[in-house]
Design a protein around this motif. Structure first.
Motif, PDB file in Angstrom:
ATOM      1  N   GLN A 188     -13.335  12.486   5.017  1.00 37.72           N
ATOM      2  CA  GLN A 188     -12.346  12.325   3.957  1.00 37.72           C
ATOM      3  C   GLN A 188     -11.081  11.737   4.561  1.00 37.72           C
ATOM      4  OE1 GLN A 188     -13.060  12.795   0.794  1.00 37.72           O
ATOM      5  NE2 GLN A 188     -15.101  13.559   1.272  1.00 37.72           N
ATOM      6  N   PRO A 189     -10.846  10.425   4.384  1.00 38.88           N
ATOM      7  CA  PRO A 189      -9.655   9.794   4.954  1.00 38.88           C
ATOM      8  C   PRO A 189      -8.368  10.458   4.467  1.00 38.88           C
ATOM      9  CG  PRO A 189     -11.189   8.146   4.153  1.00 38.88           C
ATOM     10  CD  PRO A 189     -11.689   9.473   3.663  1.00 38.88           C
ATOM     11  N   VAL A 190      -7.372  10.498   5.341  1.00 41.09           N
ATOM     12  CA  VAL A 190      -6.097  11.139   5.020  1.00 41.09           C
ATOM     13  C   VAL A 190      -5.254  10.227   4.130  1.00 41.09           C
ATOM     14  CG1 VAL A 190      -3.993  12.139   6.013  1.00 41.09           C
ATOM     15  CG2 VAL A 190      -6.177  12.371   7.224  1.00 41.09           C
TER      16      VAL A 190
ATOM     17  N   THR B  96       2.734   2.513   3.058  1.00 39.10           N
ATOM     18  CA  THR B  96       1.929   1.464   2.439  1.00 39.10           C
ATOM     19  C   THR B  96       0.703   1.144   3.289  1.00 39.10           C
ATOM     20  OG1 THR B  96       3.044  -0.389   3.531  1.00 39.10           O
ATOM     21  CG2 THR B  96       4.022   0.435   1.465  1.00 39.10           C
ATOM     22  N   VAL B  97      -0.225   0.452   2.674  1.00 36.71           N
ATOM     23  CA  VAL B  97      -1.426   0.012   3.384  1.00 36.71           C
ATOM     24  C   VAL B  97      -1.050  -0.887   4.552  1.00 36.71           C
ATOM     25  CG1 VAL B  97      -3.530  -1.366   3.164  1.00 36.71           C
ATOM     26  CG2 VAL B  97      -2.904   0.245   1.353  1.00 36.71           C
TER      27      VAL B  97
ATOM     28  N   ASP C 191      -3.654  -7.110  -3.975  1.00 37.91           N
ATOM     29  CA  ASP C 191      -3.628  -5.907  -4.810  1.00 37.91           C
ATOM     30  C   ASP C 191      -3.434  -4.634  -3.999  1.00 37.91           C
ATOM     31  OD1 ASP C 191      -4.055  -7.446  -7.064  1.00 37.91           O
ATOM     32  OD2 ASP C 191      -6.236  -7.175  -7.028  1.00 37.91           O
ATOM     33  N   TYR C 192      -3.572  -4.713  -2.672  1.00 32.07           N
ATOM     34  CA  TYR C 192      -3.558  -3.495  -1.856  1.00 32.07           C
ATOM     35  C   TYR C 192      -2.483  -3.468  -0.774  1.00 32.07           C
ATOM     36  CZ  TYR C 192      -7.995  -2.139  -3.954  1.00 32.07           C
ATOM     37  OH  TYR C 192      -8.968  -1.777  -4.846  1.00 32.07           O
ATOM     38  N   VAL C 193      -2.066  -4.602  -0.276  1.00 32.88           N
ATOM     39  CA  VAL C 193      -1.248  -4.623   0.933  1.00 32.88           C
ATOM     40  C   VAL C 193       0.040  -3.817   0.796  1.00 32.88           C
ATOM     41  CG1 VAL C 193      -0.036  -6.777   0.387  1.00 32.88           C
ATOM     42  CG2 VAL C 193      -0.431  -6.119   2.798  1.00 32.88           C
ATOM     43  N   ASN C 194       0.634  -3.784  -0.387  1.00 39.08           N
ATOM     44  CA  ASN C 194       1.892  -3.061  -0.576  1.00 39.08           C
ATOM     45  C   ASN C 194       1.734  -1.744  -1.335  1.00 39.08           C
ATOM     46  OD1 ASN C 194       3.660  -4.942   0.745  1.00 39.08           O
ATOM     47  ND2 ASN C 194       3.408  -6.302  -1.018  1.00 39.08           N
TER      48      ASN C 194
ATOM     49  N   LEU D 152      -5.550   5.807  -4.896  1.00 40.78           N
ATOM     50  CA  LEU D 152      -6.657   5.105  -4.247  1.00 40.78           C
ATOM     51  C   LEU D 152      -7.919   5.963  -4.305  1.00 40.78           C
ATOM     52  CD1 LEU D 152      -4.777   3.785  -1.095  1.00 40.78           C
ATOM     53  CD2 LEU D 152      -5.623   2.385  -2.971  1.00 40.78           C
ATOM     54  N   SER D 153      -9.044   5.326  -4.604  1.00 41.45           N
ATOM     55  CA  SER D 153     -10.318   6.041  -4.640  1.00 41.45           C
ATOM     56  C   SER D 153     -10.820   6.297  -3.224  1.00 41.45           C
ATOM     57  CB  SER D 153     -11.356   5.227  -5.414  1.00 41.45           C
ATOM     58  OG  SER D 153     -11.737   4.079  -4.659  1.00 41.45           O
ATOM     59  N   GLY D 154     -11.852   7.159  -3.121  1.00 41.65           N
ATOM     60  CA  GLY D 154     -12.434   7.436  -1.811  1.00 41.65           C
ATOM     61  C   GLY D 154     -13.005   6.196  -1.161  1.00 41.65           C
ATOM     62  N   GLY D 155     -13.661   5.340  -1.970  1.00 43.11           N
ATOM     63  CA  GLY D 155     -14.230   4.111  -1.430  1.00 43.11           C
ATOM     64  C   GLY D 155     -13.164   3.152  -0.938  1.00 43.11           C
TER      65      GLY D 155
END
Length: 244
Positions: A87-89, A95-96, A126-129, A136-139
Protein backbone atom coordinates in the motif's frame (compact mmCIF):
# COMPACT_ATOMS: atom_id res chain seq x y z
CA UNK A 1 24.09 -9.04 -7.87
CA UNK A 2 22.32 -9.98 -4.64
CA UNK A 3 23.50 -12.92 -2.54
CA UNK A 4 21.50 -14.31 0.36
CA UNK A 5 23.58 -16.61 2.54
CA UNK A 6 21.75 -18.85 5.02
CA UNK A 7 19.11 -16.24 5.82
CA UNK A 8 16.90 -17.22 8.76
CA UNK A 9 14.35 -15.18 10.68
CA UNK A 10 12.57 -16.13 13.89
CA UNK A 11 10.12 -14.39 16.22
CA UNK A 12 9.05 -15.23 19.77
CA UNK A 13 5.33 -15.49 20.48
CA UNK A 14 4.13 -16.30 24.01
CA UNK A 15 7.49 -17.76 24.88
CA UNK A 16 7.58 -19.97 21.79
CA UNK A 17 10.10 -19.36 19.00
CA UNK A 18 8.54 -19.44 15.53
CA UNK A 19 10.75 -19.85 12.46
CA UNK A 20 9.55 -17.59 9.63
CA UNK A 21 12.50 -18.16 7.28
CA UNK A 22 14.91 -21.10 7.33
CA UNK A 23 18.36 -21.00 5.73
CA UNK A 24 17.55 -19.21 2.48
CA UNK A 25 20.61 -19.21 0.22
CA UNK A 26 20.38 -17.91 -3.33
CA UNK A 27 22.17 -15.64 -5.80
CA UNK A 28 19.98 -13.21 -7.75
CA UNK A 29 21.64 -11.69 -10.80
CA UNK A 30 18.85 -11.80 -13.38
CA UNK A 31 16.89 -8.80 -14.62
CA UNK A 32 13.48 -9.90 -13.30
CA UNK A 33 12.92 -12.41 -10.47
CA UNK A 34 9.52 -13.27 -8.97
CA UNK A 35 8.99 -14.80 -5.52
CA UNK A 36 5.79 -16.78 -5.05
CA UNK A 37 4.29 -19.46 -2.82
CA UNK A 38 1.51 -19.94 -0.25
CA UNK A 39 0.38 -17.30 2.21
CA UNK A 40 2.53 -17.46 5.31
CA UNK A 41 5.49 -18.82 3.35
CA UNK A 42 7.77 -15.91 4.27
CA UNK A 43 7.72 -13.94 1.00
CA UNK A 44 7.03 -10.49 2.44
CA UNK A 45 9.38 -11.15 5.36
CA UNK A 46 12.20 -11.94 2.93
CA UNK A 47 11.47 -8.76 0.94
CA UNK A 48 11.61 -6.66 4.12
CA UNK A 49 14.88 -8.29 5.16
CA UNK A 50 16.42 -7.44 1.79
CA UNK A 51 15.22 -3.83 2.09
CA UNK A 52 16.48 -3.48 5.67
CA UNK A 53 13.09 -3.14 7.36
CA UNK A 54 13.77 -6.38 9.26
CA UNK A 55 17.10 -7.83 10.40
CA UNK A 56 17.72 -11.55 9.84
CA UNK A 57 18.21 -13.74 12.90
CA UNK A 58 21.04 -15.49 11.06
CA UNK A 59 22.81 -15.18 7.72
CA UNK A 60 24.38 -12.48 5.56
CA UNK A 61 23.18 -10.28 2.68
CA UNK A 62 25.70 -9.31 0.00
CA UNK A 63 24.97 -6.68 -2.66
CA UNK A 64 27.55 -6.39 -5.45
CA UNK A 65 30.23 -7.85 -3.19
CA UNK A 66 29.42 -5.61 -0.18
CA UNK A 67 28.01 -7.05 3.04
CA UNK A 68 24.92 -4.95 3.78
CA UNK A 69 23.44 -7.14 6.53
CA UNK A 70 23.95 -4.55 9.25
CA UNK A 71 23.00 -1.49 7.19
CA UNK A 72 19.79 0.40 7.96
CA UNK A 73 16.96 0.84 5.47
CA UNK A 74 18.21 4.39 4.80
CA UNK A 75 21.75 3.23 4.18
CA UNK A 76 20.52 0.50 1.85
CA UNK A 77 18.37 3.00 -0.05
CA UNK A 78 21.44 5.17 -0.54
CA UNK A 79 23.37 2.08 -1.60
CA UNK A 80 20.93 1.23 -4.36
CA UNK A 81 17.87 -0.66 -3.03
CA UNK A 82 14.31 0.54 -3.66
CA UNK A 83 11.31 -0.95 -1.85
CA UNK A 84 7.68 -0.56 -2.94
CA UNK A 85 5.07 -1.37 -0.27
CA UNK A 86 1.81 -3.23 -0.91
CA UNK A 87 0.00 0.00 0.00
CA UNK A 88 1.91 3.08 -1.23
CA UNK A 89 2.13 5.96 1.24
CA UNK A 90 0.09 9.13 0.61
CA UNK A 91 1.71 12.51 1.31
CA UNK A 92 -0.71 15.38 1.76
CA UNK A 93 0.75 18.66 0.55
CA UNK A 94 3.43 17.01 -1.64
CA UNK A 95 2.99 16.91 -5.40
CA UNK A 96 3.80 14.04 -7.72
CA UNK A 97 6.65 16.10 -9.22
CA UNK A 98 8.09 16.63 -5.71
CA UNK A 99 8.16 12.88 -5.09
CA UNK A 100 9.79 12.09 -8.40
CA UNK A 101 12.41 14.77 -7.77
CA UNK A 102 13.14 13.34 -4.32
CA UNK A 103 13.49 9.88 -5.86
CA UNK A 104 15.82 11.15 -8.58
CA UNK A 105 18.03 12.81 -5.97
CA UNK A 106 18.49 15.89 -8.11
CA UNK A 107 16.56 18.92 -9.28
CA UNK A 108 14.44 18.07 -12.31
CA UNK A 109 12.15 20.16 -14.45
CA UNK A 110 8.50 19.50 -15.22
CA UNK A 111 9.35 18.04 -18.63
CA UNK A 112 11.65 15.42 -17.08
CA UNK A 113 9.07 14.51 -14.43
CA UNK A 114 6.43 14.18 -17.14
CA UNK A 115 8.72 11.83 -19.03
CA UNK A 116 8.87 9.43 -16.07
CA UNK A 117 5.09 9.55 -15.67
CA UNK A 118 4.55 8.85 -19.35
CA UNK A 119 6.72 5.73 -19.05
CA UNK A 120 4.24 4.25 -16.56
CA UNK A 121 1.21 5.08 -18.69
CA UNK A 122 -0.04 8.19 -16.91
CA UNK A 123 -1.08 11.33 -18.77
CA UNK A 124 1.66 13.54 -17.38
CA UNK A 125 -0.14 16.90 -17.51
CA UNK A 126 -2.98 15.47 -15.40
CA UNK A 127 -0.69 14.19 -12.62
CA UNK A 128 2.56 16.12 -12.37
CA UNK A 129 1.16 18.87 -10.13
CA UNK A 130 -1.39 16.78 -8.22
CA UNK A 131 -1.02 16.19 -4.50
CA UNK A 132 -0.28 12.64 -3.41
CA UNK A 133 -3.46 12.32 -1.34
CA UNK A 134 -6.72 10.40 -1.11
CA UNK A 135 -7.85 11.64 -4.54
CA UNK A 136 -5.44 9.16 -6.18
CA UNK A 137 -6.52 5.55 -6.64
CA UNK A 138 -4.41 2.58 -5.57
CA UNK A 139 -3.49 1.85 -9.19
CA UNK A 140 -2.44 5.46 -9.81
CA UNK A 141 -0.31 5.49 -6.66
CA UNK A 142 1.44 2.30 -7.64
CA UNK A 143 2.28 3.61 -11.10
CA UNK A 144 3.61 6.83 -9.56
CA UNK A 145 5.72 4.71 -7.21
CA UNK A 146 7.13 2.83 -10.20
CA UNK A 147 7.89 6.16 -11.92
CA UNK A 148 9.89 7.08 -8.81
CA UNK A 149 11.85 3.84 -9.03
CA UNK A 150 12.61 4.48 -12.70
CA UNK A 151 13.84 7.95 -11.72
CA UNK A 152 16.08 6.48 -8.99
CA UNK A 153 17.74 3.86 -11.26
CA UNK A 154 18.69 1.64 -8.33
CA UNK A 155 20.65 -1.60 -8.35
CA UNK A 156 17.70 -3.55 -6.94
CA UNK A 157 13.99 -2.70 -6.99
CA UNK A 158 11.76 -4.77 -4.67
CA UNK A 159 7.96 -4.84 -5.08
CA UNK A 160 5.79 -6.50 -2.41
CA UNK A 161 2.59 -7.77 -4.10
CA UNK A 162 2.06 -4.77 -6.41
CA UNK A 163 -1.30 -6.20 -7.51
CA UNK A 164 -2.79 -5.89 -4.00
CA UNK A 165 -5.76 -3.57 -3.63
CA UNK A 166 -6.22 -2.55 -7.27
CA UNK A 167 -9.00 -3.27 -9.73
CA UNK A 168 -8.74 -5.48 -12.83
CA UNK A 169 -8.24 -2.58 -15.26
CA UNK A 170 -5.43 -1.15 -13.12
CA UNK A 171 -3.86 -4.61 -12.84
CA UNK A 172 -3.85 -5.08 -16.61
CA UNK A 173 -2.21 -1.67 -17.00
CA UNK A 174 0.32 -2.59 -14.32
CA UNK A 175 1.37 -5.69 -16.24
CA UNK A 176 2.25 -3.53 -19.27
CA UNK A 177 4.20 -1.19 -17.00
CA UNK A 178 6.26 -4.07 -15.59
CA UNK A 179 6.93 -5.42 -19.08
CA UNK A 180 8.34 -2.01 -20.04
CA UNK A 181 10.12 -1.61 -16.71
CA UNK A 182 12.56 -4.38 -17.61
CA UNK A 183 13.96 -2.10 -20.30
CA UNK A 184 13.97 1.08 -18.19
CA UNK A 185 15.71 -0.14 -15.01
CA UNK A 186 19.44 -0.86 -15.14
CA UNK A 187 19.47 -3.16 -12.11
CA UNK A 188 17.40 -6.16 -11.00
CA UNK A 189 13.66 -6.28 -10.26
CA UNK A 190 12.39 -8.53 -7.47
CA UNK A 191 8.60 -8.96 -7.23
CA UNK A 192 6.55 -10.80 -4.61
CA UNK A 193 3.40 -12.04 -6.35
CA UNK A 194 0.77 -14.79 -6.65
CA UNK A 195 -0.34 -13.66 -10.09
CA UNK A 196 0.39 -15.90 -13.06
CA UNK A 197 0.64 -12.94 -15.46
CA UNK A 198 3.39 -11.39 -13.36
CA UNK A 199 5.20 -14.70 -12.92
CA UNK A 200 5.03 -15.22 -16.67
CA UNK A 201 7.16 -12.13 -17.42
CA UNK A 202 9.87 -13.05 -14.90
CA UNK A 203 13.25 -14.48 -15.89
CA UNK A 204 13.40 -16.70 -12.81
CA UNK A 205 10.92 -17.78 -10.14
CA UNK A 206 11.58 -18.58 -6.48
CA UNK A 207 9.00 -20.60 -4.54
CA UNK A 208 8.84 -20.28 -0.75
CA UNK A 209 6.80 -22.62 1.44
CA UNK A 210 6.87 -22.81 5.22
CA UNK A 211 9.84 -20.45 5.32
CA UNK A 212 11.96 -22.62 3.04
CA UNK A 213 12.95 -22.17 -0.59
CA UNK A 214 11.53 -25.26 -2.30
CA UNK A 215 12.31 -24.22 -5.88
CA UNK A 216 14.34 -21.65 -7.80
CA UNK A 217 15.02 -21.61 -11.50
CA UNK A 218 14.13 -20.38 -14.95
CA UNK A 219 10.51 -19.37 -15.46
CA UNK A 220 10.12 -21.82 -18.34
CA UNK A 221 11.00 -24.70 -16.02
CA UNK A 222 9.24 -23.63 -12.80
CA UNK A 223 5.96 -22.11 -14.04
CA UNK A 224 4.65 -25.07 -16.13
CA UNK A 225 5.25 -27.40 -13.19
CA UNK A 226 3.31 -25.08 -10.88
CA UNK A 227 0.42 -24.78 -13.34
CA UNK A 228 0.20 -28.55 -13.81
CA UNK A 229 -0.38 -29.11 -10.10
CA UNK A 230 -3.70 -27.27 -9.79
CA UNK A 231 -4.30 -25.53 -13.10
CA UNK A 232 -3.37 -22.03 -11.91
CA UNK A 233 -0.83 -20.34 -9.67
CA UNK A 234 -3.54 -18.97 -7.38
CA UNK A 235 -5.01 -22.44 -6.82
CA UNK A 236 -1.54 -23.79 -6.13
CA UNK A 237 -0.70 -21.18 -3.51
CA UNK A 238 -4.02 -21.65 -1.74
CA UNK A 239 -3.72 -25.43 -1.71
CA UNK A 240 -0.32 -25.24 -0.05
CA UNK A 241 -1.99 -23.76 3.03
CA UNK A 242 -1.19 -21.21 5.69
CA UNK A 243 -2.14 -17.60 6.44
CA UNK A 244 0.14 -14.60 5.97
Amino acid sequence: MLELKNISYSVEEDGVVKDILKNISVTIDDKFVAITGPNGGGKSTLAKIIAGILTPTEGRIILDGEDITDLSITERAKGGISFAFQQPVRFKGITVKDLIQLAAGRKIDVSTACGFLSEVGLCAKDYVNREVNASLSGGELKRIEIAMIIARQTKLSVFDEPEAGIDLWSFQSLIHVFENLQEKVNGSILIISHQERILNIADKIMVLRGGEMIAYGNKDAILPEMLNVQGSCEMLTKSMGGAE
